[in-house]
Every structure is written in C-alpha cells, then in structure tokens.
Scaffold this motif. Structure first.
Motif, short mmCIF file in Angstrom:
data_model
loop_
_atom_site.label_atom_id
_atom_site.label_comp_id
_atom_site.label_asym_id
_atom_site.label_seq_id
_atom_site.Cartn_x
_atom_site.Cartn_y
_atom_site.Cartn_z
N ILE A 1 0.88 -1.17 0.00
CA ILE A 1 0.00 0.00 0.00
C ILE A 1 0.91 1.21 0.00
O ILE A 1 1.64 1.45 0.98
N HIS A 2 0.89 1.95 -1.09
CA HIS A 2 1.84 3.04 -1.27
C HIS A 2 1.17 4.39 -1.01
O HIS A 2 0.48 4.94 -1.87
N LEU A 3 1.41 4.91 0.20
CA LEU A 3 0.87 6.20 0.60
C LEU A 3 1.89 7.33 0.51
O LEU A 3 1.53 8.49 0.32
N ALA A 4 3.16 7.00 0.69
CA ALA A 4 4.19 8.02 0.87
C ALA A 4 4.29 8.94 -0.34
O ALA A 4 4.16 8.51 -1.49
N GLY A 5 4.53 10.22 -0.06
CA GLY A 5 4.70 11.19 -1.14
C GLY A 5 4.43 12.59 -0.63
O GLY A 5 4.04 12.79 0.53
N LEU A 6 4.67 13.57 -1.47
CA LEU A 6 4.29 14.95 -1.14
C LEU A 6 2.80 15.07 -1.34
O LEU A 6 2.27 14.72 -2.40
N SER B 1 -2.00 5.07 -3.75
CA SER B 1 -2.80 6.18 -3.25
C SER B 1 -2.75 7.34 -4.23
O SER B 1 -1.83 8.16 -4.22
N SER B 2 -3.75 7.40 -5.10
CA SER B 2 -3.88 8.51 -6.03
C SER B 2 -4.85 9.54 -5.45
O SER B 2 -5.11 9.54 -4.24
N SER B 3 -5.42 10.36 -6.29
CA SER B 3 -6.24 11.47 -5.78
C SER B 3 -7.28 11.90 -6.80
O SER B 3 -7.02 11.91 -8.01
N CYS B 4 -8.45 12.27 -6.30
CA CYS B 4 -9.48 12.83 -7.18
C CYS B 4 -9.05 14.19 -7.74
O CYS B 4 -9.71 14.71 -8.64
N SER B 5 -7.95 14.73 -7.23
CA SER B 5 -7.47 16.00 -7.79
C SER B 5 -7.03 15.86 -9.24
O SER B 5 -6.87 16.87 -9.94
N VAL B 6 -6.85 14.62 -9.73
CA VAL B 6 -6.51 14.46 -11.14
C VAL B 6 -7.64 14.95 -12.05
O VAL B 6 -7.41 15.24 -13.23
N TYR B 7 -8.86 15.07 -11.51
CA TYR B 7 -9.98 15.58 -12.31
C TYR B 7 -9.91 17.10 -12.47
O TYR B 7 -10.50 17.65 -13.40
N GLY B 8 -9.21 17.75 -11.55
CA GLY B 8 -8.84 19.16 -11.69
C GLY B 8 -9.97 20.13 -11.83
O GLY B 8 -10.70 20.40 -10.89
N ALA B 9 -10.13 20.68 -13.03
CA ALA B 9 -11.09 21.75 -13.28
C ALA B 9 -12.31 21.21 -14.01
O ALA B 9 -12.65 21.65 -15.10
N ALA B 10 -13.00 20.27 -13.39
CA ALA B 10 -14.18 19.68 -14.02
C ALA B 10 -15.44 20.54 -13.84
O ALA B 10 -16.44 20.31 -14.51
N GLY B 11 -15.40 21.48 -12.91
CA GLY B 11 -16.55 22.34 -12.68
C GLY B 11 -17.68 21.60 -12.00
O GLY B 11 -17.48 20.74 -11.16
#
Length: 361
Positions: free
Chosen positions: A71-76, A115-125
C-alpha cells in the motif's frame, strides 16, 4: 497477508495500520519521519511487524522480502507543496513510485495499491466525473499522481496487479493531523477564532471522505480477488458526500457554537472544482463500507479540538501545516531542497524518534 505500507507514520498511515492489524494482517512500515514532531494529542503507536526509517527513494528489493501486498501512501501530499517544489514532487510522487512498484513486481509482490487522488480531475466544474472521465490536472501534485498511474498501469502483468485508489479530499482526526485540509481547517478556525474563515468564494465543488473510510478502501482493495481490482481505478468516497466549500462552512457554523462565516481578503474563485461519482467502488468492492459523513466528522473534530485545546498557532504554524513544517525543516538546515535529511541529522528510532532542534511530543 504481510503488507508493506509506505508512509505508515503519516496522516492516513497511522490510521490505516491499525485497521490492517485489526483485520489480521501483519504490517511492515516505511517512513522517513518528516512529520514526527507533528503529533496531535497523544498517540498510541500501532505494533508493526517491522519498521523501516527510510526515504522511499532509497528503498531496496530486500525491504520487500516476504511481502504479499504494497500500500503506497508516501509522497508529497498536497497542491501547495507541489507548487513550492514541482520537480521534487515529480521525483517523489512519480519516479519513486514507479521504482518501488518495479522492485515489488521483481520481488514477487502480487498486489500494489496506489494512493492517487481525485485532484486528477482538476477543473471539471459542476459536471459529474467518474473513473471513465478524462483527467484534467491543474497542479504539479495532480500531474504527478496521474503520471504515476499511467506508468504503473504499464507494469501490470499476470502476477502483478496494481490498483488505483483516487481518494476524495480527506478529513478527520489522526495522530499526524493536517490542518491544510478544508474540513479540518474550517473547523479549527471556528473553534480557535470563532470564525469559519473562507479563503475562496466557496463555490468550488469538493468530494469528501474520512480518513478511516480511505483506510477501509485500501483494506478492501488488497483483500479483493485479483480479477476484481487488476488495473482498476476506484474513486474513494460516497457520491452523496460532494459539497460546495460554502456548504461545508455552513455545516461548521451550525456545529460550533458562536462561530460565524467570514471571508479572507482577496477570497476568489478556486479553479479546482469537481463532483465525483463513487458508485463503482460501492458495486465492485462490497467489503468497502464507509461509515462517516461530513456533518458527523465536523462534530468529531469540534469535540476533539475542544477537549484537547486548540490555538491559532497550532493550525497556522509549522507544526500541523505540511507546507509550513517542511519550510521550517529546510530553514533549519535539517533537510535539503530535495527533502532529504541533512548528513548531520541522526535518523529517528521508530520506537522513540528524536530529531535535533525539534521537540518530540
């Protein structure tokens, strides 16, 4: 299973390791202890099978001996850090992730939960997005997560199953609490200052999820059959838990007695706005049963902040703000500009970590 958790000492990791042990797994943790001085309240360390005090960029294949799942959580961990150190963000969140995954595959690890992030959707409005939607990252942090997903997918094979968990914006209590997250931040302001301080116009959408539920998703992902999760992306959260930031502020105002919404000078629109559909994880990983809602989470934070005591310095100073804390370590010469410990720093012992110039709570 024997589970390797990178970033086990962080905001989510300290909660996840307890849930893993409760589920009967043994845990090997790896962390460089950058945030060891950021313990909120008292912490009862989880009993791990083994603990490595290591930068994820320096892990070796031997560190993964006997491991069944990573389980890879580490990162900035957020956009402000990515904006401050974009090259280092890519080095750690992207390049070091692929290096770790390649070592895991070679070592015979069969499951790699990223561990990714929903921030990849960015500017979906205001439009709804799901796992099939085209990503639109707008920050170095989000770009680093998406690139890692893309290159991890290329490593998938018959005996190596990466799975991508795009978590919604986290909130909730942890021994390594973060006050740079919207629910935690607004509640902290309300308790310490009597103001629910808005730093934007509040019209951006955010999907939200408690860190305990994020942890439950990771446990479900490593326990699921390989053909259920192999190469799959899952948005982690609850579809009904999407809020305008303004709505979060109103919930905080309703919960904290005497608190009133206020706007910081220059509060403007936030280009990061996305509403996330989380129905896939509910249907494909039925063992993932989220238990938290934002109103309940705000109540928990309010009670804890009131019981332990909370000052403005706590959540605006370097102790619990990730960006401010790393700037503090750099200014003191304890880490360099690539976020590696300086040669004169003695790395902490996992049982009782101590760092020169930093008091241990």
């Amino acid at each position: 299973m024997r589970v390797f958790v990178s970033g086990h000492h962080g905001y989510i990791g300290t909660v996840l390791t307890r849930l893993l042990r409760r589920a009967g797994h043994s845990v090997v943790g790896a962390d460089m202890y950058l945030y060891d001085d950021c313990t909120y309240g008292t912490a009862d360390p989880a009993q791990l099978s083994n603990t490595l005090v290591k930068d994820i960029r320096e892990l070796t294949p031997a560190d993964l001996d006997g491991v069944d799942a990573v389980i890879h959580l580490a990162g900035l961990c957020n956009d402000p850090l990515g904006d401050l150190l974009p090259a280092v963000t890519l080095e750690i969140n992207h390049e070091a992730t692929i290096r770790l995954a390649d070592m895991a595959r070679t070592a015979g690890v069969r499951r790699f939960a990223f561990s990714s992030s929903c921030s990849v959707y960015g500017a979906a409005g205001a439009d709804w997005v799901d796992e099939r939607s085209e990503p639109n990252p707008v920050t170095p942090y989000a770009v680093s997560k998406l690139r890692a997903e893309e290159d991890l997918r290329a490593l998938a094979g018959d005996d190596f199953s990466p799975v991508f968990l795009r978590s919604a914006t986290a909130y909730g209590l942890s021994p390594r609490i973060r006050f740079d997250l919207v629910v935690n931040n607004l509640t902290a302001y309300a308790v310490a200052k009597g103001e629910v301080l808005m730093k934007s116009n509040g019209m951006a959408w955010r999907p939200l999820v408690h860190i305990e539920d994020i942890s439950r998703a990771f446990v479900a992902a490593i326990e699921a059959p390989a053909d259920t999760v192999h190469g799959e992306v899952f948005n982690v959260g609850i579809t009904t838990e999407n809020y305008l930031v303004r709505e979060i502020a109103e919930l905080v105002e309703e919960t904290v007695p005497g608190a009133r919404i206020a706007y910081a000078g220059g509060a403007d629109a936030d280009r990061r706005s996305y509403r996330v559909d989380c129905s896939k994880i509910a249907s494909k990983l039925p063992r993932f049963r989220p238990q938290w809602t934002v109103p309940r989470g705000i109540e928990e934070l309010y009670r804890r902040f009131t019981d332990v005591g909370l000052t403005v310095e706590d959540f605006e100073g370097p102790k619990y703000q990730r960006l401010a804390h790393l700037k503090h370590l750099i200014a003191k010469g304890l880490v360099d500009d690539r976020l590696r410990w300086a040669p004169h720093v003695t790395l902490p012992r996992p049982e009782r970590p101590t760092l020169p110039g930093i008091a241990v709570v």
